[in-house]
Scaffold this motif. Structure first.
Motif, PDB file in Angstrom:
ATOM      1  N   ALA A   1       0.834  -1.205   0.000  1.00 14.44           N
ATOM      2  CA  ALA A   1       0.000   0.000   0.000  1.00 14.44           C
ATOM      3  C   ALA A   1       0.866   1.251   0.000  1.00 14.44           C
ATOM      4  CB  ALA A   1      -0.930  -0.007   1.213  1.00 14.44           C
ATOM      5  N   ALA A   2       1.935   1.246   0.804  1.00 15.29           N
ATOM      6  CA  ALA A   2       2.836   2.405   0.848  1.00 15.29           C
ATOM      7  C   ALA A   2       3.506   2.600  -0.507  1.00 15.29           C
ATOM      8  CB  ALA A   2       3.865   2.223   1.946  1.00 15.29           C
ATOM      9  N   GLU A   3       3.958   1.511  -1.100  1.00 16.94           N
ATOM     10  CA  GLU A   3       4.618   1.590  -2.407  1.00 16.94           C
ATOM     11  C   GLU A   3       3.634   2.077  -3.464  1.00 16.94           C
ATOM     12  OE1 GLU A   3       6.393  -1.708  -5.374  1.00 16.94           O
ATOM     13  OE2 GLU A   3       7.153  -1.814  -3.311  1.00 16.94           O
ATOM     14  N   SER A   4       2.414   1.584  -3.418  1.00 14.96           N
ATOM     15  CA  SER A   4       1.383   1.995  -4.361  1.00 14.96           C
ATOM     16  C   SER A   4       1.068   3.484  -4.195  1.00 14.96           C
ATOM     17  CB  SER A   4       0.123   1.157  -4.136  1.00 14.96           C
ATOM     18  OG  SER A   4      -0.888   1.565  -4.989  1.00 14.96           O
ATOM     19  N   PHE A   5       0.976   3.927  -2.939  1.00 20.71           N
ATOM     20  CA  PHE A   5       0.698   5.332  -2.677  1.00 20.71           C
ATOM     21  C   PHE A   5       1.826   6.216  -3.205  1.00 20.71           C
ATOM     22  CE2 PHE A   5       1.139   9.056   0.099  1.00 20.71           C
ATOM     23  CZ  PHE A   5      -0.095   9.662  -0.123  1.00 20.71           C
ATOM     24  N   LEU A   6       3.068   5.803  -2.950  1.00 19.55           N
ATOM     25  CA  LEU A   6       4.210   6.595  -3.436  1.00 19.55           C
ATOM     26  C   LEU A   6       4.247   6.618  -4.961  1.00 19.55           C
ATOM     27  CD1 LEU A   6       7.038   5.625  -0.920  1.00 19.55           C
ATOM     28  CD2 LEU A   6       5.807   7.807  -1.091  1.00 19.55           C
ATOM     29  N   SER A   7       3.951   5.479  -5.574  1.00 22.17           N
ATOM     30  CA  SER A   7       3.934   5.434  -7.041  1.00 22.17           C
ATOM     31  C   SER A   7       2.868   6.365  -7.586  1.00 22.17           C
ATOM     32  CB  SER A   7       3.665   4.021  -7.539  1.00 22.17           C
ATOM     33  OG  SER A   7       4.718   3.176  -7.195  1.00 22.17           O
ATOM     34  N   LYS A   8       1.724   6.372  -7.000  1.00 22.90           N
ATOM     35  CA  LYS A   8       0.634   7.244  -7.433  1.00 22.90           C
ATOM     36  C   LYS A   8       1.027   8.706  -7.246  1.00 22.90           C
ATOM     37  CE  LYS A   8      -4.246   8.166  -6.701  1.00 22.90           C
ATOM     38  NZ  LYS A   8      -5.412   7.947  -5.878  1.00 22.90           N
ATOM     39  N   LEU A   9       1.655   8.991  -6.101  1.00 23.10           N
ATOM     40  CA  LEU A   9       2.089  10.363  -5.819  1.00 23.10           C
ATOM     41  C   LEU A   9       3.127  10.819  -6.848  1.00 23.10           C
ATOM     42  CD1 LEU A   9       1.550  12.564  -3.697  1.00 23.10           C
ATOM     43  CD2 LEU A   9       3.466  11.645  -2.400  1.00 23.10           C
ATOM     44  N   GLN A  10       4.099   9.945  -7.158  1.00 24.49           N
ATOM     45  CA  GLN A  10       5.116  10.298  -8.149  1.00 24.49           C
ATOM     46  C   GLN A  10       4.496  10.463  -9.528  1.00 24.49           C
ATOM     47  OE1 GLN A  10       8.064   7.244  -7.869  1.00 24.49           O
ATOM     48  NE2 GLN A  10       9.113   8.228  -6.143  1.00 24.49           N
ATOM     49  N   LEU A  11       3.547   9.639  -9.875  1.00 27.73           N
ATOM     50  CA  LEU A  11       2.884   9.752 -11.159  1.00 27.73           C
ATOM     51  C   LEU A  11       2.132  11.076 -11.265  1.00 27.73           C
ATOM     52  CD1 LEU A  11       2.246   8.298 -13.813  1.00 27.73           C
ATOM     53  CD2 LEU A  11       0.213   7.371 -12.706  1.00 27.73           C
ATOM     54  N   GLU A  12       1.472  11.486 -10.194  1.00 28.08           N
ATOM     55  CA  GLU A  12       0.746  12.755 -10.186  1.00 28.08           C
ATOM     56  C   GLU A  12       1.731  13.929 -10.307  1.00 28.08           C
ATOM     57  OE1 GLU A  12      -1.666  12.787  -6.656  1.00 28.08           O
ATOM     58  OE2 GLU A  12      -3.046  11.291  -7.460  1.00 28.08           O
ATOM     59  N   LYS A  13       2.885  13.839  -9.639  1.00 26.43           N
ATOM     60  CA  LYS A  13       3.910  14.899  -9.740  1.00 26.43           C
ATOM     61  C   LYS A  13       4.446  14.967 -11.169  1.00 26.43           C
ATOM     62  CE  LYS A  13       5.713  15.157  -5.040  1.00 26.43           C
ATOM     63  NZ  LYS A  13       6.899  14.965  -4.218  1.00 26.43           N
ATOM     64  N   ALA A  14       4.686  13.811 -11.757  1.00 23.63           N
ATOM     65  CA  ALA A  14       5.198  13.779 -13.121  1.00 23.63           C
ATOM     66  C   ALA A  14       4.180  14.369 -14.088  1.00 23.63           C
ATOM     67  CB  ALA A  14       5.559  12.348 -13.517  1.00 23.63           C
ATOM     68  N   ARG A  15       2.922  14.078 -13.912  1.00 26.26           N
ATOM     69  CA  ARG A  15       1.881  14.636 -14.756  1.00 26.26           C
ATOM     70  C   ARG A  15       1.768  16.146 -14.565  1.00 26.26           C
ATOM     71  NH1 ARG A  15      -2.925  10.221 -14.059  1.00 26.26           N
ATOM     72  NH2 ARG A  15      -1.973   8.628 -15.347  1.00 26.26           N
ATOM     73  N   ALA A  16       1.905  16.580 -13.329  1.00 24.89           N
ATOM     74  CA  ALA A  16       1.814  18.014 -13.037  1.00 24.89           C
ATOM     75  C   ALA A  16       2.972  18.749 -13.712  1.00 24.89           C
ATOM     76  CB  ALA A  16       1.824  18.259 -11.530  1.00 24.89           C
ATOM     77  N   ARG A  17       4.163  18.180 -13.679  1.00 28.32           N
ATOM     78  CA  ARG A  17       5.318  18.805 -14.320  1.00 28.32           C
ATOM     79  C   ARG A  17       5.159  18.842 -15.834  1.00 28.32           C
ATOM     80  NH1 ARG A  17       9.543  15.286 -11.911  1.00 28.32           N
ATOM     81  NH2 ARG A  17       9.003  15.538  -9.768  1.00 28.32           N
ATOM     82  N   SER A  18       4.672  17.745 -16.385  1.00 29.43           N
ATOM     83  CA  SER A  18       4.530  17.703 -17.844  1.00 29.43           C
ATOM     84  C   SER A  18       3.420  18.610 -18.348  1.00 29.43           C
ATOM     85  CB  SER A  18       4.311  16.273 -18.320  1.00 29.43           C
ATOM     86  OG  SER A  18       3.068  15.812 -17.873  1.00 29.43           O
ATOM     87  N   SER A  19       2.394  18.838 -17.580  1.00 25.00           N
ATOM     88  CA  SER A  19       1.311  19.720 -18.024  1.00 25.00           C
ATOM     89  C   SER A  19       1.672  21.191 -17.799  1.00 25.00           C
ATOM     90  CB  SER A  19      -0.003  19.370 -17.324  1.00 25.00           C
ATOM     91  OG  SER A  19       0.123  19.529 -15.946  1.00 25.00           O
ATOM     92  N   SER A  20       2.543  21.515 -16.858  1.00 25.24           N
ATOM     93  CA  SER A  20       2.925  22.923 -16.613  1.00 25.24           C
ATOM     94  C   SER A  20       4.088  23.326 -17.513  1.00 25.24           C
ATOM     95  CB  SER A  20       3.287  23.133 -15.144  1.00 25.24           C
ATOM     96  OG  SER A  20       4.420  22.383 -14.817  1.00 25.24           O
ATOM     97  N   GLY A  21       4.821  22.469 -18.001  1.00 29.81           N
ATOM     98  CA  GLY A  21       5.995  22.865 -18.736  1.00 29.81           C
ATOM     99  C   GLY A  21       5.953  22.681 -20.150  1.00 29.81           C
TER     100      GLY A  21
END
Length: 151
Positions: free
Chosen positions: A131-151
């Motif tokens: 669950a922790a690994e899944s949560f971190l993966s989801k969090l990193q995926l959301e950060k990556a999406r946020a970076r790609s949509s802002s830049g």
């Protein structure tokens, strides 16, 4: 993680059946004692009834028959008491066998519970890690999406 499996499950089942067998033996031994005691009561009642009948007046030959009947019946009662003593020894042996079989069964049941509790603890740790690994993966995926949509 694999599902819980107790390696000694067959032994546990076999020991449970041993307890059932010992319970059956104990019940049989107890029934044997009850039958012997019932027979003693029947013979003693028969003696009392016959004694009351002979007290009402008898001839000499009837008294001889009574004496032989009385002696034979007393011998049968004494034999039943001896059989009862033997049956009590057997009953105690059955009781000890049942206690030992039950002790061995409870030992395996406790081992099963201990191993299941340990497996459950490991399962929960693994689930928490997943669950922790899944949560971190989801969090990193959301950060990556946020970076790609802002830049």
């Amino acid at each position: 993680m694999k599902a819980f499996h107790f390696r000694l499950d067959q032994v546990l089942k076999w020991r449970a059946s041993q307890v059932d067998v010992e319970k059956g033996k104990l019940a049989t031994a107890a029934a044997r004692i009850a039958d012997l005691r019932r027979d003693v009561v029947i013979f003693e009642k028969l003696l009392a009834e016959e004694a009351a009948r002979y007290l009402q007046g008898t001839t000499g030959s009837e008294l001889n028959l009574w004496a032989a009947f009385h002696a034979r019946t007393r011998k049968q009662i004494a034999d039943l008491h001896e059989k009862e003593k033997t049956a009590l020894v057997e009953l105690n042996a059955c009781r000890q066998s049942l206690l030992e079989a039950d002790r061995r069964l409870r030992l395996l049941q406790n081992l099963n519970q201990t191993r299941h509790a340990r497996w459950l603890l490991d399962w929960n740790r693994e689930l928490e890690a997943f669950a922790a690994e899944s949560f971190l993966s989801k969090l990193q995926l959301e950060k990556a999406r946020a970076r790609s949509s802002s830049g």
